[in-house]
Design a protein around this motif. Structure first.
Motif, short mmCIF file in Angstrom:
data_model
loop_
_atom_site.label_atom_id
_atom_site.label_comp_id
_atom_site.label_asym_id
_atom_site.label_seq_id
_atom_site.Cartn_x
_atom_site.Cartn_y
_atom_site.Cartn_z
N LEU A 260 13.47 14.69 2.90
CA LEU A 260 14.37 14.90 3.64
C LEU A 260 14.48 15.38 4.47
N SER A 261 13.52 16.12 5.22
CA SER A 261 13.62 17.47 6.31
C SER A 261 12.63 17.24 6.85
N LEU A 262 11.19 17.20 6.07
CA LEU A 262 9.63 16.96 7.31
C LEU A 262 8.75 16.16 6.95
N GLY A 263 9.63 14.64 5.89
CA GLY A 263 8.54 14.09 5.41
C GLY A 263 8.53 12.62 6.32
N GLY A 264 9.05 12.19 7.50
CA GLY A 264 9.55 11.38 8.60
C GLY A 264 8.63 10.92 8.93
N THR A 265 7.37 12.24 9.04
CA THR A 265 6.21 12.14 10.42
C THR A 265 4.75 11.34 8.81
N THR A 266 4.75 11.94 8.13
CA THR A 266 3.55 11.41 7.21
C THR A 266 4.13 10.66 5.89
N GLY A 267 4.96 10.74 5.68
CA GLY A 267 5.43 10.16 3.93
C GLY A 267 5.20 11.37 3.14
N TYR A 268 4.85 12.58 3.71
CA TYR A 268 4.86 14.12 2.53
C TYR A 268 4.06 13.78 1.86
N ALA A 269 2.49 13.32 1.43
CA ALA A 269 1.83 13.23 -0.09
C ALA A 269 2.44 14.68 -0.35
N TYR B 28 -7.55 7.65 7.23
CA TYR B 28 -6.69 8.99 6.96
C TYR B 28 -6.87 9.57 6.00
N ALA B 29 -7.50 9.20 5.00
CA ALA B 29 -6.90 9.44 3.43
C ALA B 29 -7.40 11.03 3.44
N TRP B 30 -8.22 11.75 4.48
CA TRP B 30 -8.48 12.91 4.11
C TRP B 30 -7.41 14.27 4.83
N VAL B 31 -6.28 13.42 5.70
CA VAL B 31 -4.65 14.58 5.85
C VAL B 31 -4.47 14.97 4.47
N PRO B 32 -4.07 14.06 3.92
CA PRO B 32 -3.49 14.19 2.49
C PRO B 32 -3.93 14.84 1.77
N VAL B 33 -5.42 15.37 1.24
CA VAL B 33 -6.05 15.92 0.75
C VAL B 33 -6.34 17.71 1.67
N LEU B 34 -6.63 17.74 2.64
CA LEU B 34 -7.29 18.94 3.41
C LEU B 34 -5.32 19.40 3.39
N GLY B 35 -4.38 19.17 4.41
CA GLY B 35 -3.84 19.34 4.43
C GLY B 35 -2.91 20.32 3.69
N LYS C 162 1.05 -0.89 0.11
CA LYS C 162 0.08 -0.05 0.32
C LYS C 162 0.91 0.78 -0.18
N ALA C 163 1.85 1.45 0.77
CA ALA C 163 3.27 2.20 0.68
C ALA C 163 3.03 2.65 -1.04
N ILE C 164 3.14 1.89 -1.90
CA ILE C 164 3.87 2.22 -3.06
C ILE C 164 3.08 2.90 -3.49
N PHE C 165 1.22 3.28 -3.52
CA PHE C 165 0.06 4.07 -3.56
C PHE C 165 0.34 5.33 -2.58
N CYS C 166 0.91 5.01 -1.78
CA CYS C 166 -0.56 6.67 -0.61
C CYS C 166 0.57 6.86 0.65
N THR C 167 -0.01 7.63 1.74
CA THR C 167 1.10 7.60 2.57
C THR C 167 -0.10 7.10 3.85
N SER C 168 0.68 7.12 4.69
CA SER C 168 0.56 7.07 5.87
C SER C 168 1.91 7.54 6.88
N PRO C 169 0.51 7.89 8.49
CA PRO C 169 1.88 8.27 9.33
C PRO C 169 2.40 7.36 9.90
N ILE D 244 -0.81 18.70 10.72
CA ILE D 244 -0.29 19.76 11.27
C ILE D 244 0.93 19.87 9.77
N SER D 245 1.48 18.21 9.70
CA SER D 245 2.93 18.09 8.82
C SER D 245 2.57 18.40 7.61
N GLU D 246 1.54 17.53 7.13
CA GLU D 246 1.36 18.07 5.88
C GLU D 246 0.72 20.08 5.35
N ILE D 247 0.12 19.90 6.45
CA ILE D 247 -0.13 21.80 6.22
C ILE D 247 1.80 22.46 5.56
#
Length: 246
Positions: free
Chosen positions: A185-194, A222-229, A118-125, A135-138
């Motif tokens: 590299l800097s901010l992507g470790g929390t959510t996978g930086y969609a 969870y799918a709303w987070v990388p859309v709305l953020g 699944k990680a190939i297709f979408c992000t997860s925290p 907040i991470s995505e914002i």
């Protein structure tokens, strides 16, 4: 090549190569299995370079609904074109995810862990906390759009003709690639930086459709987070840009 087609092709290339590197790193029996985060973030950055190089001269290479919305809020893009661009970006993202699966389909079969597939297709925290994840995505997309708004073209100062844009050709895509690379590299470790609604939701839909063995949950909660953020981040970046420009 129209702007609509350019956004489809540019986003397709972005997701094909981005999803492809994740597949190459996480799936079993690949040449690059388990090489890690540096490989993933680097290839995503270069994937942006490829997509922007192709689509940039035609559509401006937004490749991201949040970018289109942010530029429109900042007065840099016509609101009447936003829906057209967003539709094209989702089509491109879904096609890119499908072809990444097609290329690695034997390795999908060789991999038992559904979450890795699944990680190939979408992000997860990394740690599920919706407010922190949002907040991470914002912030990630805020940095993306805010910096993009301050990118400038190469110009030549001419005494007779004033400022003449000379351009950088395909090298003009390099600053965006470096920007996405450092965000990862800097901010992507929390959510996978969609940082891109089409990049996450489009492939997530493809994951739900494809006949993948031992498929994990699509995690729609969870799918709303990388859309709305990213959209919130883009609007905030555009708002600050307007304030600073007055």
């Amino acid at each position: 090549m129209t702007p609509f087609i350019a956004e489809i092709i540019g986003t397709f290339l972005l997701i094909l190569l981005g999803a492809g590197v994740v597949a190459n790193v996480v799936l079993e029996k690949t040449k690059s299995n388990d090489l890690g985060w540096m490989v993933i973030t680097t290839a995503w950055g270069f994937a942006v370079f490829v997509g922007v190089s192709v689509a940039g001269p035609i559509s401006g290479a937004h490749l991201n609904p949040a970018v289109s919305i942010g530029l429109a809020v900042a007065g840099k893009f016509d609101w009447s074109l936003v829906l057209e661009y967003v539709v094209a970006q989702f089509i491109g993202a879904m096609l890119g995810a499908f072809f990444a699966w097609l290329i690695y389909r034997d390795h999908f079969k060789a991999t038992e862990n559904g979450d890795l597939k699944k990680a190939i297709f979408c992000t997860s925290p990394a740690i599920r906390n919706y407010s922190s994840n949002l907040i991470s995505e914002i912030i990630g997309c805020f940095v993306l759009v805010f910096v993009v708004l301050y990118f400038t073209d190469a110009n030549l100062n001419d005494a007779e003709n004033g400022i003449i844009p000379i351009g950088l050709g395909s090298l003009g895509a390099l600053p965006v690639a470096i920007l996405v690379w450092v965000i990862g590299l800097s901010l992507g470790g929390t959510t996978g930086y969609a940082i891109n609604p089409a990049r996450d939701l489009g492939p997530r839909i493809i994951h739900a459709i494809l006949p993948i063995k031992n498929k994990a949950s699509n995690d729609w909660s969870y799918a709303w987070v990388p859309v709305l953020g990213p959209i919130i981040g883009a609007v905030l970046a555009a708002g600050l840009f307007l304030i600073l420009s007055t």
